[in-house]
Design a protein around this motif. Structure first.
Motif, PDB file in Angstrom:
ATOM      1  N   ALA B 361       0.821  -1.217   0.000  1.00  0.00           N
ATOM      2  CA  ALA B 361       0.000   0.000   0.000  1.00  0.00           C
ATOM      3  C   ALA B 361       0.850   1.260   0.000  1.00  0.00           C
ATOM      4  CB  ALA B 361      -0.931  -0.011   1.205  1.00  0.00           C
ATOM      5  N   LYS B 362       2.005   1.219   0.730  1.00  0.00           N
ATOM      6  CA  LYS B 362       2.823   2.426   0.870  1.00  0.00           C
ATOM      7  C   LYS B 362       3.506   2.816  -0.437  1.00  0.00           C
ATOM      8  CE  LYS B 362       3.622   1.660   5.736  1.00  0.00           C
ATOM      9  NZ  LYS B 362       4.507   1.019   6.696  1.00  0.00           N
ATOM     10  N   ARG B 363       3.651   1.873  -1.340  1.00  0.00           N
ATOM     11  CA  ARG B 363       4.344   2.155  -2.593  1.00  0.00           C
ATOM     12  C   ARG B 363       3.479   2.931  -3.578  1.00  0.00           C
ATOM     13  NH1 ARG B 363       7.823  -3.221  -4.071  1.00  0.00           N
ATOM     14  NH2 ARG B 363       8.635  -3.593  -1.982  1.00  0.00           N
ATOM     15  N   PHE B 364       2.194   2.994  -3.263  1.00  0.00           N
ATOM     16  CA  PHE B 364       1.286   3.699  -4.186  1.00  0.00           C
ATOM     17  C   PHE B 364       0.799   4.993  -3.574  1.00  0.00           C
ATOM     18  CE2 PHE B 364       1.039  -0.762  -5.384  1.00  0.00           C
ATOM     19  CZ  PHE B 364       1.198  -0.683  -6.758  1.00  0.00           C
ATOM     20  N   HIS B 365       0.470   5.908  -4.475  1.00  0.00           N
ATOM     21  CA  HIS B 365      -0.060   7.192  -4.028  1.00  0.00           C
ATOM     22  C   HIS B 365      -1.456   6.988  -3.434  1.00  0.00           C
ATOM     23  CE1 HIS B 365      -1.428  11.380  -4.313  1.00  0.00           C
ATOM     24  NE2 HIS B 365      -0.105  11.649  -4.215  1.00  0.00           N
ATOM     25  N   ASP B 366      -1.848   7.845  -2.497  1.00  0.00           N
ATOM     26  CA  ASP B 366      -3.161   7.705  -1.846  1.00  0.00           C
ATOM     27  C   ASP B 366      -4.309   7.607  -2.860  1.00  0.00           C
ATOM     28  OD1 ASP B 366      -2.060   7.623   0.554  1.00  0.00           O
ATOM     29  OD2 ASP B 366      -2.619   9.663   1.189  1.00  0.00           O
ATOM     30  N   THR B 367      -4.172   8.399  -3.912  1.00  0.00           N
ATOM     31  CA  THR B 367      -5.259   8.437  -4.914  1.00  0.00           C
ATOM     32  C   THR B 367      -5.360   7.120  -5.678  1.00  0.00           C
ATOM     33  OG1 THR B 367      -3.705   9.465  -6.426  1.00  0.00           O
ATOM     34  CG2 THR B 367      -5.240  10.947  -5.273  1.00  0.00           C
ATOM     35  N   ASP B 368      -4.250   6.328  -5.678  1.00  0.00           N
ATOM     36  CA  ASP B 368      -4.271   5.059  -6.432  1.00  0.00           C
ATOM     37  C   ASP B 368      -4.706   3.863  -5.579  1.00  0.00           C
ATOM     38  OD1 ASP B 368      -3.443   6.336  -8.677  1.00  0.00           O
ATOM     39  OD2 ASP B 368      -1.303   6.048  -8.236  1.00  0.00           O
ATOM     40  N   GLN B 369      -4.852   4.106  -4.271  1.00  0.00           N
ATOM     41  CA  GLN B 369      -5.156   2.986  -3.356  1.00  0.00           C
ATOM     42  C   GLN B 369      -6.417   2.215  -3.783  1.00  0.00           C
ATOM     43  OE1 GLN B 369      -3.410   1.811  -0.787  1.00  0.00           O
ATOM     44  NE2 GLN B 369      -1.820   3.355  -0.996  1.00  0.00           N
ATOM     45  N   GLU B 370      -7.434   2.992  -4.120  1.00  0.00           N
ATOM     46  CA  GLU B 370      -8.712   2.366  -4.483  1.00  0.00           C
ATOM     47  C   GLU B 370      -8.558   1.477  -5.721  1.00  0.00           C
ATOM     48  OE1 GLU B 370     -13.261   3.662  -5.466  1.00  0.00           O
ATOM     49  OE2 GLU B 370     -11.893   5.202  -4.697  1.00  0.00           O
ATOM     50  N   GLN B 371      -7.767   1.997  -6.681  1.00  0.00           N
ATOM     51  CA  GLN B 371      -7.539   1.251  -7.928  1.00  0.00           C
ATOM     52  C   GLN B 371      -6.817  -0.061  -7.654  1.00  0.00           C
ATOM     53  OE1 GLN B 371      -8.718   1.956 -10.985  1.00  0.00           O
ATOM     54  NE2 GLN B 371      -9.814   3.600  -9.945  1.00  0.00           N
ATOM     55  N   VAL B 372      -5.875  -0.009  -6.708  1.00  0.00           N
ATOM     56  CA  VAL B 372      -5.108  -1.219  -6.369  1.00  0.00           C
ATOM     57  C   VAL B 372      -6.050  -2.285  -5.791  1.00  0.00           C
ATOM     58  CG1 VAL B 372      -3.328  -2.161  -4.832  1.00  0.00           C
ATOM     59  CG2 VAL B 372      -2.946   0.011  -6.003  1.00  0.00           C
ATOM     60  N   LEU B 374      -9.260  -2.516  -6.237  1.00  0.00           N
ATOM     61  CA  LEU B 374     -10.150  -3.003  -7.307  1.00  0.00           C
ATOM     62  C   LEU B 374      -9.442  -4.009  -8.199  1.00  0.00           C
ATOM     63  CD1 LEU B 374     -12.058   0.231  -8.412  1.00  0.00           C
ATOM     64  CD2 LEU B 374     -13.009  -1.780  -7.279  1.00  0.00           C
ATOM     65  N   PHE B 375      -8.157  -3.660  -8.526  1.00  0.00           N
ATOM     66  CA  PHE B 375      -7.370  -4.547  -9.389  1.00  0.00           C
ATOM     67  C   PHE B 375      -7.181  -5.922  -8.733  1.00  0.00           C
ATOM     68  CE2 PHE B 375      -3.076  -6.271  -9.992  1.00  0.00           C
ATOM     69  CZ  PHE B 375      -3.177  -6.682 -11.328  1.00  0.00           C
ATOM     70  N   SER B 376      -6.793  -5.894  -7.446  1.00  0.00           N
ATOM     71  CA  SER B 376      -6.531  -7.167  -6.759  1.00  0.00           C
ATOM     72  C   SER B 376      -7.798  -8.020  -6.682  1.00  0.00           C
ATOM     73  CB  SER B 376      -5.983  -6.903  -5.354  1.00  0.00           C
ATOM     74  OG  SER B 376      -6.968  -6.255  -4.579  1.00  0.00           O
ATOM     75  N   LYS B 377      -8.916  -7.370  -6.406  1.00  0.00           N
ATOM     76  CA  LYS B 377     -10.181  -8.120  -6.292  1.00  0.00           C
ATOM     77  C   LYS B 377     -10.547  -8.738  -7.639  1.00  0.00           C
ATOM     78  CE  LYS B 377     -12.593  -5.975  -2.451  1.00  0.00           C
ATOM     79  NZ  LYS B 377     -13.666  -5.102  -2.025  1.00  0.00           N
ATOM     80  N   SER B 378     -10.380  -7.944  -8.685  1.00  0.00           N
ATOM     81  CA  SER B 378     -10.728  -8.428 -10.017  1.00  0.00           C
ATOM     82  C   SER B 378      -9.873  -9.636 -10.398  1.00  0.00           C
ATOM     83  CB  SER B 378     -10.544  -7.286 -11.019  1.00  0.00           C
ATOM     84  OG  SER B 378     -10.655  -7.767 -12.315  1.00  0.00           O
ATOM     85  N   LEU B 379      -8.577  -9.540 -10.084  1.00  0.00           N
ATOM     86  CA  LEU B 379      -7.653 -10.630 -10.422  1.00  0.00           C
ATOM     87  C   LEU B 379      -8.049 -11.924  -9.697  1.00  0.00           C
ATOM     88  CD1 LEU B 379      -5.021 -11.301 -11.956  1.00  0.00           C
ATOM     89  CD2 LEU B 379      -3.771 -10.745  -9.855  1.00  0.00           C
ATOM     90  N   ILE B 380      -8.293 -11.771  -8.392  1.00  0.00           N
ATOM     91  CA  ILE B 380      -8.656 -12.947  -7.592  1.00  0.00           C
ATOM     92  C   ILE B 380      -9.972 -13.551  -8.086  1.00  0.00           C
ATOM     93  CG2 ILE B 380      -9.359 -13.716  -5.263  1.00  0.00           C
ATOM     94  CD1 ILE B 380      -6.374 -13.216  -5.489  1.00  0.00           C
TER      95      ILE B 380
END
Lengths: 275, 432
Positions: B361-372, B374-380
């Protein structure tokens, strides 16, 4: 517009009634209960359509559609179906509805075969509101008396099934004896009232229009006989002179007699009128 | 299929045995809790009515016939000999039997409607007590659905099949709505009370009761909320009633043609006389009076027979409906065998996803957290749906649970915990 009112709409209604008749045989089975409700709704829809058509045609023609045998038949069909729909609203008629449905189809098909358009200017006497109202009231009254005959026939069928302990399909699928009796009595009373008003209006016309006396008087004799018969029937029913089953039988016989008198009277009247 | 049943009904046991075997609601609760403590039982459900006592079990391994008979003996109190008459059903036969019970096909009175409510009660009791498992839940919910389906799509429950209910049917055919109808009850015995009960259910609420013993008439009149009339009924009482029900033990007729004829003169409209007594309470000629219908027990027998025959004709259609539902249930069961594995797979991957997202989580900007997220959920979701589809296909089409076992092992985070349970279940399934 003329083609729409005289051919297209009546033909579509005829198809609609035929479809409902085809499906009405099933509704009393459990799987058909939902279908019965939808058939009743369809029947109500057709009642609205036929009622609107009748009003629309009256406005288009600027006279009630009672000018030709075809129009008379269509008006009777309208009365039959509006009456049946009202009766269904009060009492579930179940399989008995097949009879008025078949009657409407025969009447409508005959009306179409006879032709709904007059093809000429309407005779003065039929455009006259008094005459038109007399005819319309007579038709509505006669339809109701015929209806009382049908309900009387229903009572007789059910009575025989109950007496003979033959618990067939009709036993299960008819309205109850009490409902049939109620429908018969209401039809008879309403029919008697309408025919009484109609006869009174005819007598009024006779007094006001001496010119048409020759034609009218010859038509009036069978109609007065009919009125007297119906009045006697109504009084017998109202004051319980006869047992319920006998009243049902008499209603049926009077209906049959009435059909005979109407055929003689109306056909004779129109034959002389257009001659 | 991990489903079995043992039971007694009208076909296997006499009424005495069935009476003894019937369990009170309290006893059902105790038995359910006791059964579920057994190591080999995952789910238990008891259907106990006056005509049947049935134990539905979802075991890890099928019980032997002897064990099942012991269960029946233990909880119902029937003898060993009586338990030998019990039927034992397993797997799809259990489901088929349950569906037939629910549809009323297995009932003494073909197509009876009460059994559906009893099946519902049995299900809710086990569900509320926590003794039913997913298989029993599914089977009973489907049974309730089948019961409704059969009754609405066939005529199996149509028409009266007892004298009392047939008398109501006749009354309804004559009077339509029974409310506001006046009923004179002549007699206060069991038959009269039963007929009155059916008529009251049909809507009758105006009663007069007469009986040779006045006290009994008073008791019945109180129960019905009516009045007591003189015995034998007077002409005025007879004229008052739209419907007369007679069920006395009198040897001579209580109602004569002459009395009824006099009464007819004092009233208008139809009158129905239901004579439920043997020997009859009314003279035969009464039915010949105008607007009078007279029915005796023999007449009802004809109606009852005709209705029973009609129901029998409908039974075949009902069987076809049931067969379809049994096949659907079997299909559901085949699919459902891998449900614990799927659940484990989803839980494990979701746990890993949350951990990974948190770690990065720390490697991404706050604004990108939601996208991350969403991406992880979609992949799983995509990975699991593919695996679930293949697991179900293997189980359903090839009856192959090896893939499910491999997945269960592969995704297990704690080999000593849930995995053992899941593998045990899969082994049980294979052993069936």
């Amino acid at each position: 517009m003329s083609g729409l009112l005289t051919t297209v709409l009546p033909l579509m209604m005829l198809i609609g009634f035929s479809v409902i008749l085809g499906m009405w045989n099933a509704p009393c089975h459990p799987e058909g209960r939902k279908r019965y409700t939808s058939l009743v709704l369809s029947g109500n829809f057709l009642a609205a359509i036929i009622g609107l058509w009748w009003v629309g045609y009256s406005l288009f023609q600027r006279a009630l559609p009672v000018a030709t045998p075809g129009q008379l038949l269509a008006t009777v069909a309208t009365c039959v179906w509006l009456g049946t729909s009202y009766a269904e609203y009060r009492v579930s008629q179940r399989k008995l509805t097949i009879i008025p449905l078949a009657a409407v189809i025969v009447l409508m098909a005959s009306a179409l075969a006879a032709g709904l358009n007059t093809g000429q200017d309407l005779p003065e006497n039929l455009v006259n509101p008094r005459a038109a109202i007399h005819i319309a009231l007579s038709l509505a009254g006669i339809t109701l008396i015929l209806g009382s005959g049908v309900y009387g026939a229903g009572e007789i069928i059910l009575h025989r099934q109950i007496k003979s302990r033959s618990f067939g399909q009709w036993f299960h699928d008819m309205p109850s004896m009490s409902d049939l009796n109620r429908l018969r009595r209401v039809s008879l009373t309403a029919g008697w009232i309408l025919i009484t008003i109609s006869i009174a209006s005819a007598l009024g016309t006779l007094w006001l229009m001496p010119a048409s006396r020759e034609v009218t008087v010859s038509h009036l004799h069978p109609m007065l006989t009919l009125w007297a018969t119906i009045t006697a029937l109504w009084a017998a029913d109202r004051f319980h002179w006869l047992a319920q089953q006998k009243m049902a039988l008499v209603s049926l016989l009077v209906s049959a007699l009435m059909v005979l008198l109407i055929i003689v009277s109306v056909i004779g009247f129109f034959t002389r009128f257009f001659a | 299929m991990r489903l079995e049943a043992i039971g007694l009904n009208h076909r296997t046991s006499s009424i005495d045995v069935r009476d003894r075997a019937a369990l009170t609601p309290e006893k059902v609760n105790l038995a359910l809790h006791d059964l579920i403590l057994s190591e080999n039982i995952e789910g238990a459900l008891i259907l106990s009515t006056c005509n049947r006592s049935e134990f539905y079990l979802s075991p890890y391994h099928h019980h032997s016939e002897e064990d099942l008979r012991c269960i029946l003996q233990k909880y119902t109190g029937v003898t060993e000999e009586e338990a030998c008459d019990a039927y034992i059903l397993r797997d799809e036969k259990t489901v088929s039997h349950l569906f037939r019970v629910s549809a009323g096909i297995d009932s003494q009175m073909l197509g009876e409607v009460q059994i559906l409510a009893q099946v519902k009660n049995a299900y809710y009791t086990a569900h509320d007590e926590g003794t039913s498992n997913s298989v029993l839940n599914k089977a009973f919910l489907r049974a309730i659905e089948v019961g409704k389906n059969v009754r609405s799509n066939t005529e199996i429950s149509r028409g009266a099949v007892s004298v009392a209910s047939a008398s109501v049917k006749i009354a309804e055919r004559i009077f339509g709505e029974l409310s506001n109808r006046r009923v004179l009850l002549v007699g206060a015995g069991q038959t009269a009370r039963l007929a009155a009960k059916h008529l009251a259910t049909g809507g009758v609420d105006r009663w007069r009761v007469c009986n040779r013993t006045l006290a009994n008439a008073e008791v019945v009149a109180d129960l019905l909320g009516g009045e007591v009339a003189s015995y034998p009924p007077s002409v005025d009482e007879l004229a008052w009633a739209d419907l007369i029900v007679t069920a006395t033990a009198a040897i001579e007729p209580v109602l004569t043609v002459e009395n009824m004829r006099t009464a007819k003169k004092k009233r208008k409209g139809i009158q129905l006389l239901l004579d439920l007594a043997v020997p009859r309470d009314s003279e035969p000629g009464i039915g010949d009076l105008p607007d009078t219908y007279q029915y005796t027990v023999d007449d009802f027998q004809d109606l009852v027979k005709a209705n029973l025959k009609a129901r029998e004709n409908e039974a075949e259609r009902a069987e076809n409906i049931i067969e379809g539902h049994v096949s659907e249930f079997a299909e559901w069961y085949q699919e459902n065998r891998v449900a614990p594995t799927i659940k484990q797979l989803q839980e494990t991957l979701e746990e890993l996803r949350i951990l990974e997202v948190k770690q990065y989580a720390k490697r991404f900007h706050d604004t990108d957290q939601e996208q991350v997220v969403l991406f992880s959920k979609s992949l799983i979701r995509k990975v699991t749906s593919l695996m679930i589809a293949n697991l179900k296909r293997a189980s359903l089409e090839e009856n192959d649970l090896s893939m499910a076992k491999a997945v269960a092992r592969a995704v297990s985070l704690n080999p000593n915990g849930d995995l053992t349970d899941v593998l045990k279940r899969l082994d049980d399934e294979l052993s069936h």
